[in-house]
Design a protein around this motif. Sequence first.
Motif, PDB file in Angstrom:
ATOM      1  N   THR A 135       0.801  -1.228   0.000  1.00 44.68           N
ATOM      2  CA  THR A 135       0.000   0.000   0.000  1.00 44.68           C
ATOM      3  C   THR A 135       0.833   1.277   0.000  1.00 44.68           C
ATOM      4  O   THR A 135       0.304   2.349  -0.292  1.00 44.68           O
ATOM      5  N   ARG A 156      -8.039  -6.788   5.928  1.00 47.96           N
ATOM      6  CA  ARG A 156      -8.936  -5.721   5.478  1.00 47.96           C
ATOM      7  C   ARG A 156      -8.274  -4.388   5.790  1.00 47.96           C
ATOM      8  O   ARG A 156      -7.968  -4.079   6.936  1.00 47.96           O
ATOM      9  N   ARG A 160     -10.987  -2.476   1.324  1.00 49.04           N
ATOM     10  CA  ARG A 160     -10.361  -3.508   0.487  1.00 49.04           C
ATOM     11  C   ARG A 160     -10.034  -4.752   1.308  1.00 49.04           C
ATOM     12  O   ARG A 160      -9.508  -4.647   2.403  1.00 49.04           O
ATOM     13  N   TYR A 162      -7.996  -8.377   1.240  1.00 43.53           N
ATOM     14  CA  TYR A 162      -7.015  -9.274   0.646  1.00 43.53           C
ATOM     15  C   TYR A 162      -7.264 -10.639   1.274  1.00 43.53           C
ATOM     16  O   TYR A 162      -7.085 -10.811   2.478  1.00 43.53           O
TER      17      TYR A 162
END
Length: 179
Positions: A135, A156, A160, A162
């Motif tokens: 990120t 989370r 978003r 993953y």
Amino acid sequence: MSRDAAVAKRYAKALFEVAEKQQVVSEVEEQLKLVVQALEQDADVQKFLSLPSIDPASKIAVLKTAFGDRVSALVINTLEILITRRRQDVIADVYAAYTKVAGESLGQAHATVYTAHALSDEELAGVAAQFGQITGKTIIAQQIVEPALLGGVQVRIGDRLYDGSLSGKLERLQKSFKI
């Protein structure tokens, strides 16, 4: 976005701007967390704050006495505004929005790490570091043990997700067979 969430976001942005000018962003975040935890732990206090028959000044006086010097004037003033405007129900939402705004400004992101078994502090830090690279932000990770994942990890960050969990992989495999 719900009306309360929008209201909370406006208050959080205003509080953040003042906290940033005074260079007390993280202190205000910790103080808001303290207030929210205290309110969530005591249903009587929540009920007291929501009663319209009690004067807002009395509610504010009780909060000032309860928190004393553990909460800055900046946070008390914010609570005073919320209570005076009968918005005490969005205090937790203000905290959530504040952490998001402050995190974005400071290059941080809060992540919830779901695992089947508890991770050690080192393992959690490793997951945070790995997602920090993805990120480009400093990740502040919180862990939740979710045995239904079977294995692996779900992370989370904001809105978003993953999903590297075994249950997620099995679900994707099952969907691929149905096509």
